[in-house]
Structure formats: structure tokens, C-alpha cells
Design a protein around this motif. Structure first.
Motif, short mmCIF file in Angstrom:
data_model
loop_
_atom_site.label_atom_id
_atom_site.label_comp_id
_atom_site.label_asym_id
_atom_site.label_seq_id
_atom_site.Cartn_x
_atom_site.Cartn_y
_atom_site.Cartn_z
N MET A 161 0.84 -1.20 0.00
CA MET A 161 0.00 0.00 0.00
C MET A 161 0.88 1.25 0.00
O MET A 161 1.85 1.33 0.73
N GLU A 162 0.50 2.20 -0.84
CA GLU A 162 1.28 3.42 -0.94
C GLU A 162 0.92 4.39 0.17
O GLU A 162 -0.24 4.56 0.53
N HIS A 163 1.91 5.05 0.71
CA HIS A 163 1.70 6.02 1.77
C HIS A 163 2.39 7.34 1.44
O HIS A 163 3.31 7.37 0.62
N GLU A 164 1.93 8.39 2.08
CA GLU A 164 2.66 9.66 2.04
C GLU A 164 2.46 10.36 3.37
O GLU A 164 1.55 10.03 4.14
N MET A 165 3.33 11.32 3.64
CA MET A 165 3.25 12.07 4.87
C MET A 165 2.45 13.34 4.64
O MET A 165 2.56 13.96 3.58
N ARG A 166 1.60 13.69 5.61
CA ARG A 166 0.80 14.90 5.49
C ARG A 166 0.92 15.71 6.78
O ARG A 166 0.92 15.14 7.87
N ALA A 167 1.00 17.03 6.63
CA ALA A 167 1.27 17.89 7.78
C ALA A 167 0.01 18.22 8.58
O ALA A 167 -1.06 18.40 8.01
N GLU A 168 0.20 18.30 9.90
CA GLU A 168 -0.82 18.89 10.77
C GLU A 168 -0.26 20.21 11.27
O GLU A 168 0.92 20.31 11.59
N GLN B 262 4.57 15.10 1.83
CA GLN B 262 5.90 14.73 1.33
C GLN B 262 5.99 13.21 1.28
O GLN B 262 5.16 12.50 1.85
N SER B 263 6.98 12.75 0.58
CA SER B 263 7.14 11.32 0.36
C SER B 263 7.31 10.56 1.67
O SER B 263 7.93 11.03 2.61
N ALA B 264 6.76 9.36 1.70
CA ALA B 264 6.93 8.50 2.87
C ALA B 264 8.40 8.17 3.10
O ALA B 264 8.79 7.78 4.19
N ASP B 265 9.21 8.33 2.06
CA ASP B 265 10.65 8.08 2.20
C ASP B 265 11.30 9.05 3.19
O ASP B 265 12.40 8.79 3.69
N THR B 266 10.61 10.18 3.42
CA THR B 266 11.16 11.19 4.33
C THR B 266 11.03 10.76 5.78
O THR B 266 11.69 11.30 6.66
N THR C 36 13.82 10.74 8.69
CA THR C 36 14.87 11.73 8.43
C THR C 36 14.51 13.02 9.17
O THR C 36 13.37 13.20 9.59
N PRO C 37 15.47 13.93 9.34
CA PRO C 37 15.19 15.19 10.04
C PRO C 37 14.04 15.98 9.42
O PRO C 37 13.28 16.64 10.13
N GLU C 38 13.87 15.90 8.10
CA GLU C 38 12.80 16.64 7.43
C GLU C 38 11.43 16.09 7.81
O GLU C 38 10.42 16.74 7.63
N GLY C 39 11.40 14.87 8.31
CA GLY C 39 10.13 14.24 8.67
C GLY C 39 9.78 14.40 10.15
O GLY C 39 8.81 13.80 10.61
N PRO D 30 4.47 26.77 9.77
CA PRO D 30 5.19 25.77 10.56
C PRO D 30 4.34 24.51 10.78
O PRO D 30 3.16 24.60 11.11
N VAL D 31 4.94 23.38 10.58
CA VAL D 31 4.26 22.10 10.74
C VAL D 31 4.30 21.70 12.21
O VAL D 31 5.36 21.69 12.83
N LYS D 32 3.13 21.38 12.76
CA LYS D 32 3.06 20.94 14.16
C LYS D 32 3.58 19.51 14.27
O LYS D 32 4.42 19.21 15.11
N VAL D 33 3.04 18.65 13.42
CA VAL D 33 3.50 17.25 13.42
C VAL D 33 3.15 16.63 12.08
O VAL D 33 2.15 16.99 11.44
N TRP D 34 3.99 15.71 11.64
CA TRP D 34 3.72 14.97 10.40
C TRP D 34 2.97 13.70 10.73
O TRP D 34 3.29 13.02 11.72
#
Ligand SMILES: [Zn+2]
Length: 73
Positions: free
Chosen positions: A1-8, A47-51, A54-57, A20-24
């Protein structure tokens, strides 16, 4: 299943680019419902689930991380 990250975002903050992103959270592809059950803004940055891992995530939703680990082979 494909996933991605979305900001709160913080309460009351519009999901403008650069806010500013509170949490991914992790969502299933194109979704707005996080794995942990939280509903996210359709306009929120993704952003990509690959993140993930990593610090960006960071900061990342702990609950989404736990569920994601179980969904990904
Ligand atoms: Zn979450």
C-alpha cells in the motif's frame, strides 16, 4: 500500500506553504485521514513516505509511526 506524509498545523494556522508544521502524520496515498485517525486538511503539505525517519520528517506522529510499521512489509 502506498503512503505519504501529510502535515498537521497548529490550531488556527492556515495550511499556507511555509506555515510551521506541528506534526507529520502518515496517510494512505491521496488520503486526508491519518493512520492514527486524525483528519487532516486536504490543502496541507505532503511529502514522500521516504522522508520518514529523516530530520525533514520530524516531528512525526508516534501513533502513525507504530501503525505504519505494521502496514509496510
Ligand atoms: Zn498520526
Amino acid at each position: 500500500m502506498e503512503h505519504e506524509m501529510r502535515a498537521e498545523y497548529e490550531e488556527g494556522v492556515t495550511s499556507d506553504a511555509g506555515a510551521p508544521v506541528k506534526v507529520w502524520h502518515m496517510v494512505r496515498r491521496e488520503g486526508i485521514k491519518a493512520l492514527c485517525g486524525r483528519m487532516l486538511e486536504p490543502s496541507a503539505v505532503t511529502q514522500s513516505a521516504d522522508t520518514w525517519g529523516t530530520p525533514e520528517g520530524e516531528p512525526f506522529c508516534f501513533l502513525c509511526g507504530a501503525i505504519y510499521l505494521r502496514e509496510v512489509p
